[in-house]
Design a protein around this motif. Structure first.
Motif, PDB file in Angstrom:
ATOM      1  N   LEU A 212       0.812  -1.221   0.000  1.00 33.74           N
ATOM      2  CA  LEU A 212       0.000   0.000   0.000  1.00 33.74           C
ATOM      3  C   LEU A 212       0.840   1.263   0.000  1.00 33.74           C
ATOM      4  CD1 LEU A 212      -2.820  -0.949   2.501  1.00 33.74           C
ATOM      5  CD2 LEU A 212      -2.994  -0.735   0.027  1.00 33.74           C
ATOM      6  N   MET A 213       2.092   1.150   0.467  1.00 32.66           N
ATOM      7  CA  MET A 213       2.968   2.316   0.541  1.00 32.66           C
ATOM      8  C   MET A 213       3.070   3.015  -0.812  1.00 32.66           C
ATOM      9  SD  MET A 213       4.045   3.067   3.517  1.00 32.66           S
ATOM     10  CE  MET A 213       5.445   4.145   3.181  1.00 32.66           C
ATOM     11  N   ARG A 214       2.923   2.253  -1.887  1.00 31.54           N
ATOM     12  CA  ARG A 214       3.081   2.821  -3.219  1.00 31.54           C
ATOM     13  C   ARG A 214       1.784   3.439  -3.756  1.00 31.54           C
ATOM     14  NH1 ARG A 214       7.171   2.060  -6.501  1.00 31.54           N
ATOM     15  NH2 ARG A 214       7.989   0.291  -5.394  1.00 31.54           N
ATOM     16  N   ARG A 215       0.684   3.368  -3.001  1.00 32.60           N
ATOM     17  CA  ARG A 215      -0.630   3.740  -3.526  1.00 32.60           C
ATOM     18  C   ARG A 215      -0.880   2.986  -4.825  1.00 32.60           C
ATOM     19  NH1 ARG A 215       1.385   8.717  -1.676  1.00 32.60           N
ATOM     20  NH2 ARG A 215       0.060   9.667  -0.111  1.00 32.60           N
ATOM     21  N   PRO A 216      -1.023   1.665  -4.748  1.00 34.29           N
ATOM     22  CA  PRO A 216      -1.088   0.858  -5.972  1.00 34.29           C
ATOM     23  C   PRO A 216      -2.323   1.174  -6.806  1.00 34.29           C
ATOM     24  CG  PRO A 216      -1.609  -0.468  -4.047  1.00 34.29           C
ATOM     25  CD  PRO A 216      -1.129   0.842  -3.531  1.00 34.29           C
ATOM     26  N   ARG A 217      -2.164   1.074  -8.130  1.00 33.50           N
ATOM     27  CA  ARG A 217      -3.312   1.179  -9.025  1.00 33.50           C
ATOM     28  C   ARG A 217      -4.061  -0.147  -9.043  1.00 33.50           C
ATOM     29  NH1 ARG A 217      -2.059   3.573 -14.768  1.00 33.50           N
ATOM     30  NH2 ARG A 217      -0.008   2.608 -14.648  1.00 33.50           N
ATOM     31  N   LEU A 218      -3.279  -1.218  -8.946  1.00 35.03           N
ATOM     32  CA  LEU A 218      -3.882  -2.556  -8.907  1.00 35.03           C
ATOM     33  C   LEU A 218      -3.109  -3.396  -7.897  1.00 35.03           C
ATOM     34  CD1 LEU A 218      -5.665  -4.880 -10.043  1.00 35.03           C
ATOM     35  CD2 LEU A 218      -3.869  -5.282 -11.715  1.00 35.03           C
ATOM     36  N   LEU A 219      -3.865  -3.985  -6.967  1.00 41.97           N
ATOM     37  CA  LEU A 219      -3.249  -4.814  -5.944  1.00 41.97           C
ATOM     38  C   LEU A 219      -3.554  -6.271  -6.266  1.00 41.97           C
ATOM     39  CD1 LEU A 219      -1.717  -4.567  -3.241  1.00 41.97           C
ATOM     40  CD2 LEU A 219      -3.931  -4.515  -2.093  1.00 41.97           C
ATOM     41  N   LEU A 220      -2.500  -7.085  -6.446  1.00 42.84           N
ATOM     42  CA  LEU A 220      -2.681  -8.518  -6.674  1.00 42.84           C
ATOM     43  C   LEU A 220      -2.395  -9.232  -5.367  1.00 42.84           C
ATOM     44  CD1 LEU A 220      -0.681  -9.141  -9.997  1.00 42.84           C
ATOM     45  CD2 LEU A 220      -3.111  -8.662  -9.733  1.00 42.84           C
ATOM     46  N   LEU A 221      -3.388  -9.929  -4.840  1.00 40.37           N
ATOM     47  CA  LEU A 221      -3.203 -10.627  -3.563  1.00 40.37           C
ATOM     48  C   LEU A 221      -3.252 -12.125  -3.815  1.00 40.37           C
ATOM     49  CD1 LEU A 221      -5.753  -8.511  -1.506  1.00 40.37           C
ATOM     50  CD2 LEU A 221      -3.267  -8.408  -1.277  1.00 40.37           C
ATOM     51  N   ASP A 222      -2.189 -12.825  -3.422  1.00 39.78           N
ATOM     52  CA  ASP A 222      -2.193 -14.271  -3.588  1.00 39.78           C
ATOM     53  C   ASP A 222      -2.422 -14.932  -2.234  1.00 39.78           C
ATOM     54  OD1 ASP A 222      -2.046 -16.779  -4.601  1.00 39.78           O
ATOM     55  OD2 ASP A 222       0.128 -16.785  -4.933  1.00 39.78           O
ATOM     56  N   GLU A 223      -3.548 -15.579  -2.071  1.00 40.76           N
ATOM     57  CA  GLU A 223      -3.870 -16.335  -0.858  1.00 40.76           C
ATOM     58  C   GLU A 223      -3.529 -15.567   0.417  1.00 40.76           C
ATOM     59  OE1 GLU A 223      -5.006 -19.570  -0.813  1.00 40.76           O
ATOM     60  OE2 GLU A 223      -4.754 -20.162  -2.910  1.00 40.76           O
ATOM     61  N   PRO A 224      -4.131 -14.416   0.625  1.00 35.42           N
ATOM     62  CA  PRO A 224      -3.788 -13.678   1.852  1.00 35.42           C
ATOM     63  C   PRO A 224      -4.159 -14.435   3.120  1.00 35.42           C
ATOM     64  CG  PRO A 224      -5.584 -12.593   0.660  1.00 35.42           C
ATOM     65  CD  PRO A 224      -5.081 -13.677  -0.217  1.00 35.42           C
ATOM     66  N   SER A 225      -4.942 -15.502   2.995  1.00 35.19           N
ATOM     67  CA  SER A 225      -5.328 -16.259   4.188  1.00 35.19           C
ATOM     68  C   SER A 225      -4.295 -17.315   4.583  1.00 35.19           C
ATOM     69  CB  SER A 225      -6.660 -16.965   3.927  1.00 35.19           C
ATOM     70  OG  SER A 225      -6.485 -17.931   2.903  1.00 35.19           O
ATOM     71  N   THR A 226      -3.259 -17.492   3.768  1.00 35.91           N
ATOM     72  CA  THR A 226      -2.281 -18.550   4.023  1.00 35.91           C
ATOM     73  C   THR A 226      -1.710 -18.494   5.431  1.00 35.91           C
ATOM     74  OG1 THR A 226      -1.636 -18.519   1.717  1.00 35.91           O
ATOM     75  CG2 THR A 226      -0.118 -19.596   3.221  1.00 35.91           C
ATOM     76  N   GLY A 227      -1.810 -19.601   6.134  1.00 33.82           N
ATOM     77  CA  GLY A 227      -1.183 -19.714   7.440  1.00 33.82           C
ATOM     78  C   GLY A 227      -1.871 -18.920   8.540  1.00 33.82           C
TER      79      GLY A 227
END
Lengths: 285, 233
Positions: free
Chosen positions: B146-161
């Motif tokens: 988020l630090m970059r103020r993303p235009r598009l955030l790709l999240l891979d399995e944020p629930s992992t672990g």
């Protein structure tokens, strides 16, 4: 006390030599077996420039630039295929490639400069330090090493580029995801590491001399210090360099120069057995 | 915002994504759901520029970005948060966050904003990221992106672990972020209920092919999805 000071002075040179090697290894995964030849190439350029009547600072500047340029040239040419591999395969291929470079460079340097030595031991007065008489050349060499090592630590700890270098050392893919350009940062680190090797030519030229055949010994010293300090750890290389410098000086005085290499290696083996990941232990940089 | 056409990804001789077409509009949250090994991670990695051998076309806001390396995509605002997080374990939380906007100068306001989103990180600021719990590390990974103020955030399995309660918390944070920053998100997830709750639309990926697509509500009611991914009948 005199022995310890001698040892610390030598150890600072070792630290300077090893940080260049360990910095490149930590970031690029390349263990450069031609590191000693970078020192020699710098020394030869410096000696030739001095012989041609160049001012001392210009000649030494040229020497340092030569080593930095040679290192980055190695990175963008011969080492290219290495970066397609990862992990151990990369380290192995880099070992083979740079060993070849070391042999070729050694042959070329010895053939081209059989009698050239970089020797800056102009008549230097001795000075009193901590109640001991030491050569001022040795003090100057140590100061150069301290400034260079301190500068490197400040660069790594406090600047954006330093943060990028450390991030790549810890996790290449993570760094890429943060917008760190791995190729560019790697070239920068080769310039830095090579320039440190060039500075070793200068400091060694101050306290003794560097000849065309010194390459292999320098590489071996750098490897021992790097391994004892923990591969890829700059702070470890500094501590290990100073420690082994003192061991070297004490051993040379009490036992004799013939056995100092053996004693250094034994010291290295003991450290590695006790602390496999380097003298400071732990992981990361 | 993102258009993917005919994306193919292969590991060695084995192709794992066979011609994927996918679209994410600006401000939209899209879920890519499917079981383990369906090719979700491979697809996201390829979009993020981490699979140089992939083929197909990828455009970001109309601009052709096919074949660009990961760091160049990150700088353009396409930021990928991998399942393994890839934090810098020996560096402090603050340094990890600041690196998220590299090579820009650290932006205090942005840092304060990100820490405000994940107050836990304020306490942990000076601690090495490697010493954090799984949930906290996930916060650092998302915060770093988020630090970059993303235009598009790709999240891979944020629930992992993460424990179920933490999964809920992380997804609640995403929902808040969508409101606060009009964030555009593409999330790959095995924890299908959480992903469908966040997303406007979803694609179901099986064996490297899109099997089904629709709005999150449609898919939640679809008998096949209910059987295969929601554990309902």
């Amino acid at each position: 006390m005199a022995l310890v000071l001698d040892g610390v002075a030598f150890g600072l040179q070792l630290a300077l030599l090893a940080t260049g090697l360990t910095l490149i290894y930590g970031l690029a995964g390349v263990l450069n077996l031609a590191h000693g030849q970078l020192v020699v190439a710098a020394a030869m350029v410096g000696a030739v420039a001095l012989g041609a009547g160049a001012p001392v600072l210009l000649a030494l500047g040229l020497a340092v630039v030569t080593a930095g340029a040679a290192a980055v040239l190695l990175d963008v040419t011969l080492l290219r295929p290495v970066y397609r591999l990862r992990g151990q395969a990369r380290v192995l291929l880099s070992l083979l490639l740079t060993l070849g470079v070391a042999f070729a460079a050694d042959g070329l340097l010895v053939h081209s400069f059989p009698f050239t030595r970089l020797n800056l031991s102009v008549a230097t007065p001795s000075v009193e330090l901590l109640g001991v008489t030491v050569r001022s050349a040795s003090v100057v060499a140590s100061l150069v090493a301290i400034v260079a090592l301190g500068g490197l630590v400040v660069l790594l700890r406090t600047t954006r580029v330093g943060r990028a270098i450390r991030s790549l050392t810890q996790d290449e893919e993570g760094a890429q995801l943060c917008g760190v350009d791995p190729g560019r940062t790697r070239r920068l680190v080769f310039v830095l590491g090579g320039s440190m090797a060039g500075l070793v030519a200068v400091t060694q030229g101050l306290v003794s001399s560097v000849g065309a055949t010194s390459g292999l010994d320098l590489t071996i010293f750098a490897l021992i210090v790097t391994v004892v300090g923990g591969l890829g750890r700059v702070s470890g290389a500094v501590v290990a360099g100073v420690l082994l410098g003192v061991v070297h000086a004490v051993a040379a005085f009490h036992i004799g120069t013939v056995l100092t290499f053996v004693i250094l290696l034994v010291a290295a083996i003991v450290v590695i057995l006790v602390r496999p990941s380097g003298i400071l232990g732990g992981a990361g940089s | 915002m993102l258009t993917v056409e005919g994306l193919r990804v292969a590991y060695g001789d084995i192709e794992v994504v066979h011609g994927l077409d996918l679209e994410v509009a600006a401000g939209e949250a899209v879920a890519l759901i499917g079981s383990n090994g369906a090719g979700k991670t491979a697809a996201l990695r390829a979009v993020a520029g981490l699979e140089p051998g992939c083929s197909g076309r990828v455009r970001l806001a109309g601009e052709e970005i096919t074949g660009l390396p990961a760091h160049a995509l990150a700088r353009r605002g396409l930021v990928y948060v991998p399942a393994e997080r890839r934090l810098f374990g020996a560096m402090t939380v603050r340094e990890n966050l600041v690196l998220g906007a590299h090579p820009e100068r650290p932006d205090r306001d942005r840092l304060a904003r990100v820490v405000e989103l994940f107050p836990r990180l304020a306490e942990r600021r000076s601690q090495p990221a490697g010493t954090l719990s799984g949930g906290e590390q996930q916060m650092v990974a998302v915060g770093r992106a988020l630090m970059r103020r993303p235009r598009l955030l790709l999240l891979d399995e944020p629930s992992t672990g993460l424990a179920p309660v933490l999964v809920e918390q992380v997804y609640a944070a995403f929902a808040r972020l969508r409101e606060a920053e009009a964030l555009t998100v593409l999330v790959a997830e095995q924890q299908v209920p959480a992903a469908l709750q966040l997303a406007d639309r979803a694609y179901v990926l099986e064996d490297g092919r899109i099997q089904l697509t629709g709005t999150a509500d449609e898919l939640t009611d679809d008998p096949r999805v209910r059987r295969a991914y929601l554990g309902l009948t």
